[in-house]
Write an enzyme that holds these catalytic residues in place. Structure first.
Site, mmCIF file in Angstrom:
data_model
loop_
_atom_site.group_PDB
_atom_site.id
_atom_site.type_symbol
_atom_site.label_atom_id
_atom_site.label_comp_id
_atom_site.label_asym_id
_atom_site.label_seq_id
_atom_site.Cartn_x
_atom_site.Cartn_y
_atom_site.Cartn_z
ATOM 1 N N CYS A 17 64.207 26.850 103.378
ATOM 2 C CA CYS A 17 63.295 27.441 104.378
ATOM 3 C C CYS A 17 62.735 26.366 105.319
ATOM 4 O O CYS A 17 63.471 25.824 106.119
ATOM 5 C CB CYS A 17 62.199 28.234 103.680
ATOM 6 S SG CYS A 17 61.320 29.338 104.788
ATOM 7 N N HIS A 46 64.767 31.735 99.423
ATOM 8 C CA HIS A 46 64.038 30.899 98.465
ATOM 9 C C HIS A 46 64.574 31.067 97.044
ATOM 10 O O HIS A 46 64.031 31.852 96.275
ATOM 11 C CB HIS A 46 62.559 31.290 98.472
ATOM 12 C CG HIS A 46 61.795 30.791 99.639
ATOM 13 N ND1 HIS A 46 61.190 29.553 99.675
ATOM 14 C CD2 HIS A 46 61.519 31.362 100.827
ATOM 15 C CE1 HIS A 46 60.580 29.380 100.835
ATOM 16 N NE2 HIS A 46 60.759 30.469 101.569
ATOM 17 N N GLU A 84 64.139 29.193 94.547
ATOM 18 C CA GLU A 84 63.163 28.765 93.538
ATOM 19 C C GLU A 84 62.196 29.896 93.171
ATOM 20 O O GLU A 84 61.488 29.814 92.184
ATOM 21 C CB GLU A 84 62.404 27.525 94.034
ATOM 22 C CG GLU A 84 61.262 27.764 95.004
ATOM 23 C CD GLU A 84 61.707 28.090 96.434
ATOM 24 O OE1 GLU A 84 62.921 28.272 96.648
ATOM 25 O OE2 GLU A 84 60.830 28.190 97.317
#
Lengths: 80, 238
Positions: free
Chosen positions: B86, B203, B205
């Site tokens: 990002c 994302h 994560e």
């Protein structure tokens, strides 16, 4: 010396903000407005008295930081 | 393995990344403040998401001049693995470590939702454990994810299989409707020509463990770990 710098998206690159503003203008009855382009305006004081050197410095600032030349173009005025 | 997670003023996904590295992967996560100039002892680098420098001027435009960026450029030029997520992706673009630039989302909105991305190239250190064409469900959260580059660069990205992830439908069709932000060619993630630097807008994560109800993102981190172990094995054998 004062530099006045305009940064806008290059022509040909879709400007979603410009489009939204154009649409809003149209809704408000401003039917004559078209091709709205939205950009940034920066002003700065330069400790430089030579026109040529000031111009070179502002250009370097634009190339290095103020504009992303992949998507943006810039123009500037210098006033004493 | 030691994963460096770069922390810029305004990064806000750095803790999520360090959590995944340490708790999910069982590896060492090292937060690296942006003023650092050395990345000694680190095996891979992650530039996390967030709003470095408040997104002032342009996303990533100021962070790219942080002192640590010089070390990251050296690390990358020596073949080190660098992942930008990002805002991390936006910084890599501004730094010239990846080609192209980000425009405002076509809708002008900040978009925060799950999207589907197709693994277009599974022969990379970041996707080695994926199947080619595999569909991952991963959330996006950005206002500037509308990838743009000139036609010549786009053709090179396509020809060199540098487009690693494309936005797609849940069943893997790359369509205009599946494109959340207007990104050129549905691009969600690209790598550099050498293959060791990857940037993506989604994302991973945020969806790397079962307890969150989605662990599709884990495979990217596991692939990185796998590639690092393999590389280390090679140097030991050599």
């Amino acid at each position: 010396m004062k530099a006045k710098i305009h940064v806008t998206l290059k022509s040909g690159i879709l400007d979603p903000q410009g489009k939204a503003i154009e649409h809003a203008l149209e809704t408000l009855g401003f039917k004559n407005a078209s091709n709205v382009r939205m950009g940034k305006y920066l002003e700065l004081d330069l400790r430089e008295t030579t026109q040529d050197r000031a111009e070179a410095e502002v250009k370097a600032m634009c190339e290095k930081l103020l504009a992303n030349t992949i998507i943006e173009e810039y123009r500037y005025e210098l006033n004493t | 393995m030691n994963f460096g997670v770069i922390v810029f003023p305004g990064s806000n996904c750095d803790h999520d990344c360090t959590h995944v590295i340490s708790s999910v992967l069982g590896q060492k996560a090292v937060p690296v403040w942006h003023k650092e100039t050395s990345l000694a002892g680190l095996d891979a680098i992650i530039l996390p998401g967030g709003f470095s420098y408040g997104d002032y001027l342009r996303t990533g435009a100021i962070a790219r001049f942080s002192p640590v960026m010089g070390a990251i450029k050296t690390f990358a030029s020596e073949g080190g693995m660098v992942l930008g997520i990002c805002n991390g992706f936006q910084i890599l673009l501004e730094a010239g470590l990846l080609p192209g630039a980000m425009l405002r989302n076509q809708s002008l909105s900040f978009i925060c939702k799950d999207v589907h991305i197709k693994v277009e190239n599974a022969a990379t250190p970041f996707t080695g454990l994926c199947e080619s064409g595999q569909v991952l469900k991963i959330p996006i959260a950005h206002a500037d994810g509308n990838y743009y580059t000139d036609p010549v660069t786009l053709a090179a990205l396509q020809a060199n299989a540098q487009i690693i992830f494309r936005y797609c439908t849940p069943d893997g069709k790359v369509t205009p409707d599946a494109n959340p932000n207007g990104s050129l060619d549905n691009i969600a993630g690209i790598r550099n020509a050498e293959g060791n630097v990857l940037g993506l807008m989604p994302h991973p994560e945020r969806c790397a463990e079962d307890v969150l109800g989605n662990d599709d993102g884990r495979v990217i981190f596991l692939s990185m770990l796998d590639a690092l172990k393999e590389a280390k094995l090679k140097t030991v054998v050599a």
